[in-house]
Motif scaffolding. Structure first.
Motif, PDB file in Angstrom:
ATOM      1  N   ASP A  54     -43.655  19.811  -8.988  1.00 16.60           N
ATOM      2  CA  ASP A  54     -44.386  19.591  -7.751  1.00 16.60           C
ATOM      3  C   ASP A  54     -43.443  19.723  -6.569  1.00 16.60           C
ATOM      4  O   ASP A  54     -42.243  19.951  -6.742  1.00 16.60           O
ATOM      5  N   TYR A  55     -43.966  19.567  -5.374  1.00 16.83           N
ATOM      6  CA  TYR A  55     -43.187  19.685  -4.143  1.00 16.83           C
ATOM      7  C   TYR A  55     -41.922  18.833  -4.227  1.00 16.83           C
ATOM      8  O   TYR A  55     -41.963  17.670  -4.617  1.00 16.83           O
ATOM      9  N   MET A  56     -40.786  19.422  -3.863  1.00 15.75           N
ATOM     10  CA  MET A  56     -39.496  18.725  -3.879  1.00 15.75           C
ATOM     11  C   MET A  56     -38.782  18.932  -2.548  1.00 15.75           C
ATOM     12  O   MET A  56     -38.744  20.039  -2.021  1.00 15.75           O
ATOM     13  N   ASP A  57     -38.224  17.863  -2.038  1.00 17.42           N
ATOM     14  CA  ASP A  57     -37.413  17.944  -0.830  1.00 17.42           C
ATOM     15  C   ASP A  57     -36.634  16.644  -0.701  1.00 17.42           C
ATOM     16  O   ASP A  57     -36.694  15.793  -1.589  1.00 17.42           O
ATOM     17  N   MET A  58     -35.933  16.505   0.401  1.00 13.37           N
ATOM     18  CA  MET A  58     -35.240  15.266   0.700  1.00 13.37           C
ATOM     19  C   MET A  58     -36.061  14.474   1.719  1.00 13.37           C
ATOM     20  O   MET A  58     -36.793  15.054   2.526  1.00 13.37           O
ATOM     21  N   GLU A  59     -35.932  13.166   1.669  1.00 13.94           N
ATOM     22  CA  GLU A  59     -36.604  12.304   2.654  1.00 13.94           C
ATOM     23  C   GLU A  59     -35.751  12.316   3.915  1.00 13.94           C
ATOM     24  O   GLU A  59     -34.943  11.434   4.175  1.00 13.94           O
ATOM     25  N   LEU A  60     -35.963  13.355   4.713  1.00 13.22           N
ATOM     26  CA  LEU A  60     -35.034  13.699   5.788  1.00 13.22           C
ATOM     27  C   LEU A  60     -35.115  12.769   6.996  1.00 13.22           C
ATOM     28  O   LEU A  60     -36.196  12.375   7.449  1.00 13.22           O
ATOM     29  N   VAL A  61     -33.940  12.453   7.502  1.00 15.05           N
ATOM     30  CA  VAL A  61     -33.744  11.794   8.781  1.00 15.05           C
ATOM     31  C   VAL A  61     -32.499  12.450   9.391  1.00 15.05           C
ATOM     32  O   VAL A  61     -32.058  13.488   8.905  1.00 15.05           O
ATOM     33  N   PHE A  62     -31.934  11.876  10.457  1.00 12.37           N
ATOM     34  CA  PHE A  62     -30.687  12.437  10.980  1.00 12.37           C
ATOM     35  C   PHE A  62     -29.724  11.305  11.324  1.00 12.37           C
ATOM     36  O   PHE A  62     -30.117  10.263  11.849  1.00 12.37           O
ATOM     37  N   PHE A  63     -28.457  11.507  10.977  1.00 11.81           N
ATOM     38  CA  PHE A  63     -27.411  10.534  11.242  1.00 11.81           C
ATOM     39  C   PHE A  63     -26.163  11.255  11.729  1.00 11.81           C
ATOM     40  O   PHE A  63     -26.016  12.463  11.557  1.00 11.81           O
ATOM     41  N   ALA A  64     -25.247  10.483  12.291  1.00 15.18           N
ATOM     42  CA  ALA A  64     -23.905  10.999  12.491  1.00 15.18           C
ATOM     43  C   ALA A  64     -23.265  11.103  11.115  1.00 15.18           C
ATOM     44  O   ALA A  64     -23.277  10.133  10.351  1.00 15.18           O
ATOM     45  N   PRO A  65     -22.754  12.268  10.735  1.00 14.79           N
ATOM     46  CA  PRO A  65     -22.268  12.473   9.366  1.00 14.79           C
ATOM     47  C   PRO A  65     -21.243  11.423   8.924  1.00 14.79           C
ATOM     48  O   PRO A  65     -20.343  11.043   9.668  1.00 14.79           O
TER      49      PRO A  65
ATOM     50  N   VAL B 235     -36.640  11.881  19.915  1.00 15.27           N
ATOM     51  CA  VAL B 235     -35.560  11.263  19.147  1.00 15.27           C
ATOM     52  C   VAL B 235     -36.030  10.019  18.384  1.00 15.27           C
ATOM     53  O   VAL B 235     -35.472   9.658  17.350  1.00 15.27           O
ATOM     54  N   GLU B 236     -37.080   9.352  18.869  1.00 15.80           N
ATOM     55  CA  GLU B 236     -37.545   8.142  18.193  1.00 15.80           C
ATOM     56  C   GLU B 236     -38.190   8.441  16.845  1.00 15.80           C
ATOM     57  O   GLU B 236     -38.263   7.564  15.990  1.00 15.80           O
ATOM     58  N   ASN B 237     -38.641   9.672  16.626  1.00 13.21           N
ATOM     59  CA  ASN B 237     -39.222  10.057  15.338  1.00 13.21           C
ATOM     60  C   ASN B 237     -38.163  10.820  14.543  1.00 13.21           C
ATOM     61  O   ASN B 237     -37.865  11.971  14.852  1.00 13.21           O
ATOM     62  N   PRO B 238     -37.562  10.201  13.516  1.00 15.17           N
ATOM     63  CA  PRO B 238     -36.476  10.858  12.776  1.00 15.17           C
ATOM     64  C   PRO B 238     -36.873  12.176  12.138  1.00 15.17           C
ATOM     65  O   PRO B 238     -36.063  13.099  12.082  1.00 15.17           O
TER      66      PRO B 238
ATOM     67  N   PHE C 119     -24.558  14.887  15.392  1.00 17.65           N
ATOM     68  CA  PHE C 119     -25.649  14.534  14.493  1.00 17.65           C
ATOM     69  C   PHE C 119     -25.940  15.702  13.557  1.00 17.65           C
ATOM     70  O   PHE C 119     -25.765  16.864  13.929  1.00 17.65           O
ATOM     71  N   ALA C 120     -26.404  15.379  12.345  1.00 19.98           N
ATOM     72  CA  ALA C 120     -26.756  16.403  11.361  1.00 19.98           C
ATOM     73  C   ALA C 120     -27.841  15.834  10.443  1.00 19.98           C
ATOM     74  O   ALA C 120     -28.082  14.625  10.407  1.00 19.98           O
ATOM     75  N   PRO C 121     -28.520  16.693   9.679  1.00 19.89           N
ATOM     76  CA  PRO C 121     -29.530  16.196   8.745  1.00 19.89           C
ATOM     77  C   PRO C 121     -28.936  15.224   7.729  1.00 19.89           C
ATOM     78  O   PRO C 121     -27.824  15.407   7.230  1.00 19.89           O
ATOM     79  N   SER C 122     -29.705  14.203   7.429  1.00 16.18           N
ATOM     80  CA  SER C 122     -29.359  13.259   6.374  1.00 16.18           C
ATOM     81  C   SER C 122     -30.657  12.938   5.639  1.00 16.18           C
ATOM     82  O   SER C 122     -31.695  13.555   5.892  1.00 16.18           O
ATOM     83  N   ALA C 123     -30.601  12.000   4.716  1.00 17.99           N
ATOM     84  CA  ALA C 123     -31.803  11.640   3.960  1.00 17.99           C
ATOM     85  C   ALA C 123     -31.579  10.318   3.259  1.00 17.99           C
ATOM     86  O   ALA C 123     -30.454   9.965   2.895  1.00 17.99           O
TER      87      ALA C 123
END
Length: 483
Positions: free
Chosen positions: A240-251, A283-286, A407-411
Protein backbone atom coordinates in the motif's frame (compact mmCIF):
# COMPACT_ATOMS: atom_id res chain seq x y z
CA UNK A 1 13.26 -26.13 17.74
CA UNK A 2 11.19 -24.90 20.68
CA UNK A 3 7.47 -24.53 20.08
CA UNK A 4 4.85 -22.31 21.73
CA UNK A 5 1.10 -22.19 21.24
CA UNK A 6 -1.43 -19.41 21.64
CA UNK A 7 -4.66 -18.13 20.18
CA UNK A 8 -3.10 -14.96 18.78
CA UNK A 9 0.49 -13.92 18.11
CA UNK A 10 1.22 -10.19 18.00
CA UNK A 11 4.39 -9.14 16.20
CA UNK A 12 5.59 -6.00 18.00
CA UNK A 13 4.92 -4.53 21.42
CA UNK A 14 4.36 -0.88 20.56
CA UNK A 15 1.10 1.05 20.91
CA UNK A 16 -0.68 -0.94 18.18
CA UNK A 17 0.66 -4.29 19.37
CA UNK A 18 -0.27 -3.66 23.01
CA UNK A 19 -3.73 -2.41 22.01
CA UNK A 20 -4.27 -5.55 19.91
CA UNK A 21 -3.01 -7.84 22.67
CA UNK A 22 -5.08 -6.21 25.42
CA UNK A 23 -8.24 -6.24 23.31
CA UNK A 24 -7.83 -9.88 22.30
CA UNK A 25 -7.12 -10.85 25.90
CA UNK A 26 -10.20 -8.97 27.09
CA UNK A 27 -12.19 -11.21 24.74
CA UNK A 28 -10.63 -14.26 26.37
CA UNK A 29 -7.83 -15.08 23.91
CA UNK A 30 -4.45 -16.45 24.91
CA UNK A 31 -2.06 -13.88 23.48
CA UNK A 32 1.70 -13.93 22.92
CA UNK A 33 3.53 -10.71 22.03
CA UNK A 34 6.96 -10.98 20.41
CA UNK A 35 8.97 -7.76 20.70
CA UNK A 36 12.31 -7.16 19.03
CA UNK A 37 13.56 -4.57 21.54
CA UNK A 38 14.28 -4.99 25.24
CA UNK A 39 11.25 -2.94 26.23
CA UNK A 40 7.73 -2.23 25.00
CA UNK A 41 6.54 0.94 23.33
CA UNK A 42 8.64 1.43 20.22
CA UNK A 43 8.13 4.81 18.60
CA UNK A 44 5.08 5.46 20.82
CA UNK A 45 7.49 6.29 23.63
CA UNK A 46 8.33 9.46 21.66
CA UNK A 47 4.71 10.53 21.18
CA UNK A 48 2.56 13.09 22.96
CA UNK A 49 -1.06 12.12 22.40
CA UNK A 50 -3.70 10.62 20.18
CA UNK A 51 -6.74 11.66 18.20
CA UNK A 52 -10.18 11.63 19.73
CA UNK A 53 -13.47 12.94 18.35
CA UNK A 54 -16.59 13.60 20.46
CA UNK A 55 -14.77 12.73 23.69
CA UNK A 56 -15.96 13.74 27.16
CA UNK A 57 -12.92 15.96 27.52
CA UNK A 58 -13.77 17.82 24.31
CA UNK A 59 -17.31 18.37 25.46
CA UNK A 60 -16.04 19.73 28.79
CA UNK A 61 -13.95 22.24 26.84
CA UNK A 62 -16.89 23.15 24.56
CA UNK A 63 -15.21 21.66 21.50
CA UNK A 64 -18.09 20.74 19.22
CA UNK A 65 -16.32 18.86 16.40
CA UNK A 66 -18.55 15.97 15.31
CA UNK A 67 -17.56 12.58 13.96
CA UNK A 68 -19.31 13.42 10.71
CA UNK A 69 -17.44 16.68 10.18
CA UNK A 70 -14.11 15.10 11.23
CA UNK A 71 -14.62 12.29 8.72
CA UNK A 72 -15.45 14.76 5.96
CA UNK A 73 -12.44 16.92 6.82
CA UNK A 74 -10.13 13.88 6.87
CA UNK A 75 -11.34 12.51 3.55
CA UNK A 76 -11.30 15.89 1.81
CA UNK A 77 -7.74 16.49 3.05
CA UNK A 78 -6.61 13.19 1.53
CA UNK A 79 -8.71 13.77 -1.62
CA UNK A 80 -10.42 10.44 -0.88
CA UNK A 81 -7.26 8.44 -1.48
CA UNK A 82 -7.77 6.81 1.92
CA UNK A 83 -9.92 3.77 2.65
CA UNK A 84 -13.10 5.61 3.64
CA UNK A 85 -14.57 2.68 5.60
CA UNK A 86 -11.37 2.25 7.60
CA UNK A 87 -11.14 5.99 8.33
CA UNK A 88 -14.80 6.08 9.40
CA UNK A 89 -14.35 3.17 11.81
CA UNK A 90 -11.20 4.74 13.21
CA UNK A 91 -12.81 8.13 13.87
CA UNK A 92 -16.04 6.64 15.23
CA UNK A 93 -14.13 4.45 17.69
CA UNK A 94 -11.69 7.15 18.81
CA UNK A 95 -13.78 8.54 21.65
CA UNK A 96 -14.37 5.09 23.13
CA UNK A 97 -10.63 4.42 22.91
CA UNK A 98 -9.85 7.51 25.00
CA UNK A 99 -12.23 6.18 27.68
CA UNK A 100 -10.71 2.69 27.37
CA UNK A 101 -7.27 4.11 28.06
CA UNK A 102 -8.66 6.17 30.92
CA UNK A 103 -9.88 2.99 32.59
CA UNK A 104 -6.24 1.82 32.61
CA UNK A 105 -5.24 4.96 34.48
CA UNK A 106 -4.08 7.04 31.51
CA UNK A 107 -4.83 10.71 32.11
CA UNK A 108 -5.12 13.41 29.47
CA UNK A 109 -4.07 17.02 29.96
CA UNK A 110 -6.22 18.60 27.29
CA UNK A 111 -7.58 18.15 23.77
CA UNK A 112 -5.38 20.43 21.69
CA UNK A 113 -4.93 21.87 18.25
CA UNK A 114 -1.53 21.46 16.60
CA UNK A 115 -1.70 24.95 15.11
CA UNK A 116 -4.48 27.57 15.00
CA UNK A 117 -6.03 26.31 11.75
CA UNK A 118 -6.36 22.72 12.97
CA UNK A 119 -8.98 21.02 15.14
CA UNK A 120 -8.59 20.24 18.84
CA UNK A 121 -8.45 16.46 18.43
CA UNK A 122 -4.99 15.88 19.92
CA UNK A 123 -5.52 14.36 23.37
CA UNK A 124 -2.21 15.12 25.05
CA UNK A 125 -1.24 12.51 27.62
CA UNK A 126 -0.47 13.73 31.12
CA UNK A 127 2.78 12.19 32.34
CA UNK A 128 3.13 11.03 35.94
CA UNK A 129 5.70 13.78 36.53
CA UNK A 130 6.38 17.04 34.72
CA UNK A 131 4.44 18.90 32.06
CA UNK A 132 2.90 17.34 28.94
CA UNK A 133 5.34 17.30 26.05
CA UNK A 134 7.47 15.08 23.88
CA UNK A 135 7.63 11.48 25.16
CA UNK A 136 4.55 11.95 27.35
CA UNK A 137 3.02 8.81 25.80
CA UNK A 138 5.61 6.67 27.58
CA UNK A 139 3.24 6.93 30.55
CA UNK A 140 0.48 5.39 28.43
CA UNK A 141 2.77 2.56 27.27
CA UNK A 142 3.60 1.71 30.89
CA UNK A 143 -0.11 1.53 31.76
CA UNK A 144 -0.88 -0.60 28.69
CA UNK A 145 1.99 -2.97 29.41
CA UNK A 146 0.79 -3.44 32.97
CA UNK A 147 -2.77 -4.04 31.74
CA UNK A 148 -1.59 -6.64 29.23
CA UNK A 149 0.36 -8.51 31.90
CA UNK A 150 -2.62 -8.32 34.27
CA UNK A 151 -4.72 -10.04 31.59
CA UNK A 152 -2.16 -12.83 31.23
CA UNK A 153 -0.58 -11.71 27.95
CA UNK A 154 2.86 -13.25 27.46
CA UNK A 155 5.36 -10.59 26.37
CA UNK A 156 8.62 -11.99 25.04
CA UNK A 157 11.25 -9.25 24.72
CA UNK A 158 14.36 -9.39 22.55
CA UNK A 159 12.57 -11.91 20.37
CA UNK A 160 12.54 -10.71 16.76
CA UNK A 161 10.16 -12.48 14.40
CA UNK A 162 11.76 -13.81 11.21
CA UNK A 163 8.95 -15.23 9.11
CA UNK A 164 5.28 -16.08 9.01
CA UNK A 165 4.27 -19.74 8.93
CA UNK A 166 1.78 -20.42 6.17
CA UNK A 167 -0.20 -23.61 5.62
CA UNK A 168 -2.60 -24.09 2.70
CA UNK A 169 -2.83 -20.34 2.22
CA UNK A 170 -3.55 -19.61 5.87
CA UNK A 171 -1.23 -17.97 8.40
CA UNK A 172 -0.83 -20.25 11.41
CA UNK A 173 2.15 -18.78 13.28
CA UNK A 174 5.62 -17.29 13.15
CA UNK A 175 9.27 -18.22 13.46
CA UNK A 176 11.48 -16.11 15.74
CA UNK A 177 14.73 -16.10 17.67
CA UNK A 178 15.65 -15.21 21.23
CA UNK A 179 18.76 -15.51 23.39
CA UNK A 180 18.34 -19.28 23.51
CA UNK A 181 17.96 -19.73 19.75
CA UNK A 182 15.17 -20.36 17.27
CA UNK A 183 11.54 -20.93 18.15
CA UNK A 184 8.14 -21.31 16.53
CA UNK A 185 4.88 -19.90 17.82
CA UNK A 186 1.63 -21.35 16.47
CA UNK A 187 -1.70 -19.56 16.71
CA UNK A 188 -5.06 -19.09 15.08
CA UNK A 189 -4.14 -15.59 13.92
CA UNK A 190 -1.13 -13.30 13.63
CA UNK A 191 -1.27 -9.51 13.98
CA UNK A 192 1.68 -7.55 12.54
CA UNK A 193 2.45 -4.35 14.45
CA UNK A 194 6.20 -4.07 13.88
CA UNK A 195 6.45 -0.28 13.68
CA UNK A 196 7.34 0.45 10.07
CA UNK A 197 10.68 1.26 8.43
CA UNK A 198 11.80 4.53 10.01
CA UNK A 199 15.17 3.02 11.00
CA UNK A 200 15.95 1.65 7.55
CA UNK A 201 17.83 3.97 5.18
CA UNK A 202 17.54 1.20 2.58
CA UNK A 203 13.71 1.10 2.76
CA UNK A 204 13.53 4.90 2.81
CA UNK A 205 15.66 5.19 -0.33
CA UNK A 206 13.82 2.39 -2.14
CA UNK A 207 10.22 3.22 -1.26
CA UNK A 208 10.16 7.01 -0.76
CA UNK A 209 11.54 10.01 -2.70
CA UNK A 210 14.15 10.65 0.02
CA UNK A 211 17.59 9.50 1.06
CA UNK A 212 18.28 9.48 4.76
CA UNK A 213 21.17 11.72 5.80
CA UNK A 214 21.23 13.44 2.41
CA UNK A 215 17.85 15.14 2.06
CA UNK A 216 15.97 13.65 5.02
CA UNK A 217 16.87 13.94 8.71
CA UNK A 218 14.14 11.95 10.40
CA UNK A 219 13.89 10.29 13.78
CA UNK A 220 15.26 6.76 13.78
CA UNK A 221 13.82 4.54 16.49
CA UNK A 222 16.23 1.58 16.69
CA UNK A 223 14.92 -1.67 15.23
CA UNK A 224 12.15 -0.27 13.02
CA UNK A 225 13.66 -1.70 9.86
CA UNK A 226 10.63 -2.84 7.86
CA UNK A 227 10.62 -6.42 9.18
CA UNK A 228 6.85 -6.54 9.46
CA UNK A 229 6.36 -5.25 5.94
CA UNK A 230 8.77 -7.71 4.43
CA UNK A 231 7.29 -10.76 6.14
CA UNK A 232 3.79 -9.70 5.08
CA UNK A 233 4.87 -9.14 1.47
CA UNK A 234 6.65 -12.52 1.47
CA UNK A 235 3.35 -14.08 2.55
CA UNK A 236 1.48 -12.48 -0.37
CA UNK A 237 0.36 -9.14 1.08
CA UNK A 238 -0.18 -6.25 -1.28
CA UNK A 239 1.90 -3.09 -1.01
CA UNK A 240 0.00 0.00 0.00
CA UNK A 241 0.96 3.68 -0.04
CA UNK A 242 4.35 4.25 1.64
CA UNK A 243 6.03 7.47 2.66
CA UNK A 244 7.51 9.26 5.64
CA UNK A 245 5.44 11.22 8.15
CA UNK A 246 7.06 14.40 6.94
CA UNK A 247 7.74 17.55 8.90
CA UNK A 248 10.72 19.94 8.78
CA UNK A 249 13.51 20.52 11.29
CA UNK A 250 16.95 22.00 11.48
CA UNK A 251 19.05 18.94 10.55
CA UNK A 252 20.46 16.82 13.35
CA UNK A 253 19.04 18.94 16.18
CA UNK A 254 16.42 16.48 17.41
CA UNK A 255 13.40 18.40 16.16
CA UNK A 256 11.58 21.37 17.72
CA UNK A 257 14.84 22.27 19.41
CA UNK A 258 14.98 25.68 21.16
CA UNK A 259 17.37 26.89 18.47
CA UNK A 260 14.41 26.82 16.05
CA UNK A 261 12.10 29.08 18.08
CA UNK A 262 12.61 32.49 16.38
CA UNK A 263 13.16 30.86 12.98
CA UNK A 264 9.99 28.73 12.92
CA UNK A 265 8.07 31.97 12.52
CA UNK A 266 6.47 33.79 9.53
CA UNK A 267 9.59 35.80 8.72
CA UNK A 268 11.76 35.50 5.60
CA UNK A 269 12.48 32.04 4.16
CA UNK A 270 14.81 31.64 1.17
CA UNK A 271 16.29 28.77 -0.82
CA UNK A 272 19.91 28.32 -1.93
CA UNK A 273 19.27 30.69 -4.83
CA UNK A 274 18.38 33.37 -2.31
CA UNK A 275 14.75 33.45 -3.45
CA UNK A 276 11.53 33.27 -1.46
CA UNK A 277 9.49 30.21 -2.37
CA UNK A 278 6.25 30.39 -0.37
CA UNK A 279 4.04 32.49 1.90
CA UNK A 280 5.84 32.15 5.22
CA UNK A 281 2.53 32.18 7.13
CA UNK A 282 2.31 28.52 6.12
CA UNK A 283 5.21 27.78 8.49
CA UNK A 284 2.69 26.81 11.19
CA UNK A 285 1.62 23.76 9.13
CA UNK A 286 4.63 21.38 9.05
CA UNK A 287 3.29 19.34 6.14
CA UNK A 288 2.55 22.30 3.87
CA UNK A 289 5.96 23.74 4.69
CA UNK A 290 7.92 20.56 4.06
CA UNK A 291 6.12 20.07 0.75
CA UNK A 292 7.37 23.50 -0.31
CA UNK A 293 10.87 22.87 1.08
CA UNK A 294 11.14 19.54 -0.75
CA UNK A 295 10.79 21.35 -4.09
CA UNK A 296 13.87 23.52 -3.48
CA UNK A 297 17.45 22.90 -4.57
CA UNK A 298 19.06 20.19 -2.41
CA UNK A 299 15.85 20.31 -0.32
CA UNK A 300 17.47 22.93 1.90
CA UNK A 301 16.11 26.35 2.92
CA UNK A 302 17.02 29.07 5.41
CA UNK A 303 14.96 31.20 7.75
CA UNK A 304 16.54 34.64 8.21
CA UNK A 305 16.08 37.19 11.01
CA UNK A 306 18.09 40.07 12.42
CA UNK A 307 18.95 41.31 15.91
CA UNK A 308 15.91 43.63 15.95
CA UNK A 309 13.50 40.75 15.34
CA UNK A 310 15.18 38.66 18.02
CA UNK A 311 14.87 41.53 20.50
CA UNK A 312 11.20 41.97 19.61
CA UNK A 313 10.55 38.29 20.26
CA UNK A 314 12.33 38.53 23.61
CA UNK A 315 10.22 41.51 24.65
CA UNK A 316 6.84 40.62 23.15
CA UNK A 317 6.93 36.86 22.62
CA UNK A 318 6.85 34.81 19.43
CA UNK A 319 4.32 35.32 16.66
CA UNK A 320 3.39 31.64 16.46
CA UNK A 321 3.52 28.86 19.01
CA UNK A 322 2.14 25.35 19.05
CA UNK A 323 1.58 22.75 21.71
CA UNK A 324 5.14 21.44 21.35
CA UNK A 325 6.83 24.83 21.75
CA UNK A 326 4.37 26.51 24.12
CA UNK A 327 6.49 25.67 27.17
CA UNK A 328 9.59 27.41 25.71
CA UNK A 329 10.56 31.07 25.53
CA UNK A 330 13.49 32.99 24.07
CA UNK A 331 15.69 32.22 27.07
CA UNK A 332 15.78 28.63 25.79
CA UNK A 333 16.93 29.91 22.40
CA UNK A 334 19.62 32.19 23.83
CA UNK A 335 21.08 29.38 25.89
CA UNK A 336 21.16 26.98 22.94
CA UNK A 337 22.54 29.65 20.60
CA UNK A 338 25.48 30.13 22.95
CA UNK A 339 26.16 26.39 22.77
CA UNK A 340 26.02 26.42 18.97
CA UNK A 341 28.38 29.38 18.76
CA UNK A 342 30.82 27.92 21.27
CA UNK A 343 30.93 24.42 19.79
CA UNK A 344 30.46 25.29 16.14
CA UNK A 345 27.27 24.78 14.17
CA UNK A 346 26.36 23.57 10.70
CA UNK A 347 22.77 24.83 10.95
CA UNK A 348 22.99 28.24 12.66
CA UNK A 349 24.85 31.08 10.92
CA UNK A 350 25.53 34.58 12.27
CA UNK A 351 26.97 37.45 10.24
CA UNK A 352 27.51 41.22 10.28
CA UNK A 353 26.30 41.66 6.71
CA UNK A 354 24.05 39.99 4.16
CA UNK A 355 27.11 39.28 1.98
CA UNK A 356 28.84 37.51 4.86
CA UNK A 357 25.67 35.56 5.65
CA UNK A 358 25.44 34.41 2.02
CA UNK A 359 29.06 33.23 2.10
CA UNK A 360 28.61 31.29 5.35
CA UNK A 361 25.37 29.59 4.31
CA UNK A 362 26.19 28.94 0.66
CA UNK A 363 23.22 31.01 -0.49
CA UNK A 364 23.69 32.81 -3.80
CA UNK A 365 24.91 36.31 -2.86
CA UNK A 366 23.26 38.24 -5.69
CA UNK A 367 19.98 36.38 -5.30
CA UNK A 368 19.88 36.97 -1.55
CA UNK A 369 20.79 40.68 -1.87
CA UNK A 370 18.03 41.22 -4.43
CA UNK A 371 15.48 39.33 -2.31
CA UNK A 372 16.43 41.28 0.81
CA UNK A 373 15.99 44.59 -1.00
CA UNK A 374 12.60 43.60 -2.44
CA UNK A 375 11.42 42.15 0.85
CA UNK A 376 12.41 45.20 2.91
CA UNK A 377 10.71 47.49 0.39
CA UNK A 378 7.55 45.38 0.68
CA UNK A 379 7.78 45.60 4.48
CA UNK A 380 7.74 49.42 4.25
CA UNK A 381 4.42 49.36 2.41
CA UNK A 382 3.07 46.32 4.24
CA UNK A 383 2.05 44.82 0.89
CA UNK A 384 3.58 41.50 -0.18
CA UNK A 385 2.92 41.37 -3.92
CA UNK A 386 4.83 38.09 -4.27
CA UNK A 387 2.86 35.86 -1.87
CA UNK A 388 0.30 38.13 -0.12
CA UNK A 389 1.69 37.56 3.37
CA UNK A 390 -0.25 39.36 6.09
CA UNK A 391 1.01 42.83 6.92
CA UNK A 392 1.60 42.04 10.62
CA UNK A 393 4.24 39.48 9.62
CA UNK A 394 6.11 41.83 7.28
CA UNK A 395 9.12 42.70 9.45
CA UNK A 396 12.10 44.32 7.69
CA UNK A 397 15.50 42.68 8.08
CA UNK A 398 17.83 45.65 8.31
CA UNK A 399 19.55 45.38 11.67
CA UNK A 400 23.21 45.23 12.62
CA UNK A 401 23.47 41.43 12.87
CA UNK A 402 21.91 38.74 10.72
CA UNK A 403 20.98 35.16 11.62
CA UNK A 404 20.03 32.20 9.42
CA UNK A 405 18.92 28.71 10.40
CA UNK A 406 19.01 25.82 7.95
CA UNK A 407 15.86 23.72 7.57
CA UNK A 408 15.36 20.45 5.68
CA UNK A 409 12.77 17.65 5.46
CA UNK A 410 12.48 15.42 8.49
CA UNK A 411 9.91 12.90 9.71
CA UNK A 412 8.55 11.34 12.87
CA UNK A 413 8.65 7.92 11.22
CA UNK A 414 7.34 5.96 8.27
CA UNK A 415 3.80 5.51 7.02
CA UNK A 416 2.23 2.40 5.56
CA UNK A 417 3.29 -0.50 3.40
CA UNK A 418 0.97 -3.40 4.23
CA UNK A 419 -2.35 -3.36 2.44
CA UNK A 420 -5.32 -3.98 4.77
CA UNK A 421 -9.08 -3.69 4.51
CA UNK A 422 -11.48 -2.00 6.92
CA UNK A 423 -11.42 -5.16 9.09
CA UNK A 424 -7.61 -4.78 9.41
CA UNK A 425 -7.22 -8.05 7.49
CA UNK A 426 -4.06 -8.15 5.39
CA UNK A 427 -5.05 -8.42 1.74
CA UNK A 428 -3.33 -9.24 -1.54
CA UNK A 429 -2.91 -6.83 -4.43
CA UNK A 430 -6.28 -8.16 -5.63
CA UNK A 431 -7.84 -7.19 -2.25
CA UNK A 432 -8.34 -10.82 -1.18
CA UNK A 433 -7.89 -11.38 2.55
CA UNK A 434 -5.06 -13.66 3.67
CA UNK A 435 -6.74 -15.89 6.29
CA UNK A 436 -5.35 -15.48 9.78
CA UNK A 437 -3.24 -12.40 9.06
CA UNK A 438 -3.93 -8.89 10.37
CA UNK A 439 -1.90 -5.68 10.55
CA UNK A 440 -2.20 -2.47 12.55
CA UNK A 441 -0.30 0.69 13.40
CA UNK A 442 2.55 2.14 11.37
CA UNK A 443 2.95 -0.96 9.17
CA UNK A 444 -0.57 -0.42 7.83
CA UNK A 445 -0.76 3.35 8.28
CA UNK A 446 -1.68 4.29 4.71
CA UNK A 447 -4.72 6.40 5.51
CA UNK A 448 -2.73 9.67 5.55
CA UNK A 449 -2.29 9.73 1.81
CA UNK A 450 -0.45 11.70 0.51
CA UNK A 451 0.13 13.87 3.60
CA UNK A 452 -0.17 13.51 7.35
CA UNK A 453 -3.57 14.96 8.28
CA UNK A 454 -2.33 17.72 10.59
CA UNK A 455 -5.72 19.44 10.55
CA UNK A 456 -6.86 16.57 12.81
CA UNK A 457 -3.75 16.06 14.97
CA UNK A 458 -3.01 12.86 16.85
CA UNK A 459 -3.32 10.47 13.92
CA UNK A 460 -0.12 8.44 14.23
CA UNK A 461 -0.71 7.30 17.80
CA UNK A 462 -4.47 7.45 17.34
CA UNK A 463 -4.46 5.11 14.37
CA UNK A 464 -1.98 2.80 16.09
CA UNK A 465 -4.13 2.30 19.18
CA UNK A 466 -7.46 2.21 17.35
CA UNK A 467 -6.35 -0.09 14.54
CA UNK A 468 -4.70 -2.32 17.15
CA UNK A 469 -8.00 -2.60 18.99
CA UNK A 470 -9.81 -3.39 15.73
CA UNK A 471 -7.26 -6.05 14.82
CA UNK A 472 -7.43 -7.67 18.25
CA UNK A 473 -11.21 -7.94 18.14
CA UNK A 474 -11.34 -9.09 14.52
CA UNK A 475 -8.66 -11.73 15.09
CA UNK A 476 -10.65 -13.18 17.99
CA UNK A 477 -13.75 -13.36 15.79
CA UNK A 478 -11.70 -15.15 13.14
CA UNK A 479 -10.57 -17.76 15.65
CA UNK A 480 -14.13 -18.31 16.84
CA UNK A 481 -15.25 -18.88 13.28
CA UNK A 482 -12.54 -21.49 12.86
CA UNK A 483 -13.88 -23.46 15.76
Amino acid sequence: MREFDGDIVVVGGGAAGLAAAITAAEYGAKVIVLEKANTTGGCANMAMGLLGVETKLQKEHLIDLTRESAFKKFMNYTHWRSDAKLVKKYIDQSSETIEWLGEMGVEFALPSKYFPGSEATWHIIKPKTGNPGLRAAATMIKAMTERAEELGVTIMLETPVKNLIKDNGEIIGVTATDKEGELEVYAGAVIICAGGFGDSPEFIKKYTPYEWGKDLYSYRIPGLTGDGLQMAWDAGAGKDYMDMELVFFAPNTGGYAPIELPFRQPNLFVNLEGKRFYNEEVVENPVFSVNAIARQKNRVVFSIVDDKILKRYEENGLDLINVVTSSMDMSYFNQEMEEHMKNGSDVLFVADSIEELAKKTGIDKEGLSETMHQYNEACKTGIDKEFNKKQRYMKPIDGHKFYALKFAPSAYGSMGGIKINDKTEVVTEQAEAIPGLYAAGTDAYSICNPDYVFVLPGNSLGFAVNSGRMAGKNAVEHIKNLG
